[in-house]
Scaffold this active site. Structure first.
Site, PDB file in Angstrom:
ATOM      1  N   SER A 155       0.837  -1.194   0.000  1.00  0.00           N
ATOM      2  CA  SER A 155       0.000   0.000   0.000  1.00  0.00           C
ATOM      3  C   SER A 155       0.881   1.256   0.000  1.00  0.00           C
ATOM      4  O   SER A 155       1.683   1.435  -0.911  1.00  0.00           O
ATOM      5  CB  SER A 155      -0.956  -0.045   1.195  1.00  0.00           C
ATOM      6  OG  SER A 155      -2.037   0.853   1.022  1.00  0.00           O
ATOM      7  N   ASP A 172      -6.008  -3.662  -2.019  1.00  0.00           N
ATOM      8  CA  ASP A 172      -4.893  -3.296  -1.156  1.00  0.00           C
ATOM      9  C   ASP A 172      -4.176  -4.500  -0.537  1.00  0.00           C
ATOM     10  O   ASP A 172      -4.816  -5.393   0.038  1.00  0.00           O
ATOM     11  CB  ASP A 172      -5.429  -2.402  -0.035  1.00  0.00           C
ATOM     12  CG  ASP A 172      -4.367  -1.596   0.654  1.00  0.00           C
ATOM     13  OD1 ASP A 172      -3.475  -2.206   1.274  1.00  0.00           O
ATOM     14  OD2 ASP A 172      -4.420  -0.360   0.587  1.00  0.00           O
TER      15      ASP A 172
END
Length: 284
Positions: A42, A187
């Site tokens: 991320s 993510d």
């Protein structure tokens, strides 16, 4: 391999904080840009991509402290505390089945209304110094929305560089999931906010975790177990998590670009206090 750096998730505030940490360490003689490999999840995929691409740490810090007037960054409503609480509730519903929990989060990601994917790609591309994979070793983690399984992308994966970073940063409900091949990814923090256990074998692993150990998040808070895994391999492990001042700077909404300047400054100050301890492992 001598050194690996793991860079965890934490939104734009986490990017700024990790950049401040990197700059503060470098000023004290610990240049994490010299690592043999980077693992990014991320927010950490962005910082890892910047460092692996050879952008100087001082340049990255300057960009955080003086954001360009025409920045494409967008604030999103978000609360990490709420996300942690929802994940605790979700794990109760699925009886502790992590795979089932991640599949449910994937379904949520697919049905959520967010900005268009092309707009998001432009935001991510503006953070990066290049459009192709760097020569340095960089691993980027994302999670399949359908299966809940993770993938680790690198220069050998035949995956578009911007797509890989956008996928790793695709916070469910906040940003669009990213199609790559026949799959759609979200993510990488849905597997773990750090994914430190995916680091290659190295004598020293430095983990920079903007969201800390995340012990209250049963879906993504696995850093303590990951450290155990790395140490069982024989690695020296150093972990940097935000101190109280850094937490105040980032706030609970790490997707708010207005927190970047204070977060970078807080990381810079914290690194100055931690540098001696980190240097002992880095230079061993």
């Amino acid at each position: 391999m001598k050194r690996a750096v793991v860079l965890g998730g934490g939104g734009v505030a986490g990017i700024a904080w990790a950049t401040g940490i990197a700059a503060g360490l470098a000023r004290a003689g610990v240049d994490i840009a010299e690592a043999d490999a980077f693992v990014g999840t991320s927010a950490g995929s962005v910082v890892g991509a910047q460092l692996a691409s050879g952008v100087s740490i001082e340049t990255l810090l300057a960009q955080q402290l003086s954001p360009p007037a025409g920045s494409l960054e967008q604030a999103r409503p978000y609360s990490q505390a709420d996300a942690d609480a929802r994940n605790r509730q979700l794990m109760e519903k699925v009886g502790g089945d992590l795979d089932a929990a991640r599949r449910r989060i994937g379904a949520f990601a697919l049905r959520s209304e967010t900005v268009p994917l092309e707009v998001r790609r432009q935001i991510v591309a503006a953070r990066l110094p290049r459009t192709t994979w760097p020569d340095r070793t960089l691993y980027v983690v994302a999670v399949d929305t359908a299966t809940g399984e993770h993938s680790v992308f690198d220069a050998r994966s035949d995956v578009d560089f911007i797509d890989a970073i956008a996928a790793s940063c695709a916070v469910p409900g906040a940003w669009p999931a990213v199609p790559i091949g026949a799959r759609v990814y979200m993510d990488g923090g849905i597997r773990s906010l750090t994914n430190a256990d995916l680091a290659p074998d190295a004598a020293h692993v430095l983990v920079i975790a903007p969201l800390g150990y995340a012990d209250g998040n049963p879906v993504s808070g696995h850093l303590r177990a990951e450290v155990d895994t790395l140490q069982a391999r024989g690695a020296r492990v150093s972990v940097l998590v935000p101190d109280a001042a850094s937490l105040d700077a980032m706030t609970d909404n790490v997707l708010d670009p207005s927190r970047c300047v204070p977060s970078a400054r807080a990381g810079l100050a914290q690194a100055a206090q931690m540098a001696t301890e980190i240097a002992a492992g880095w230079h061993a």
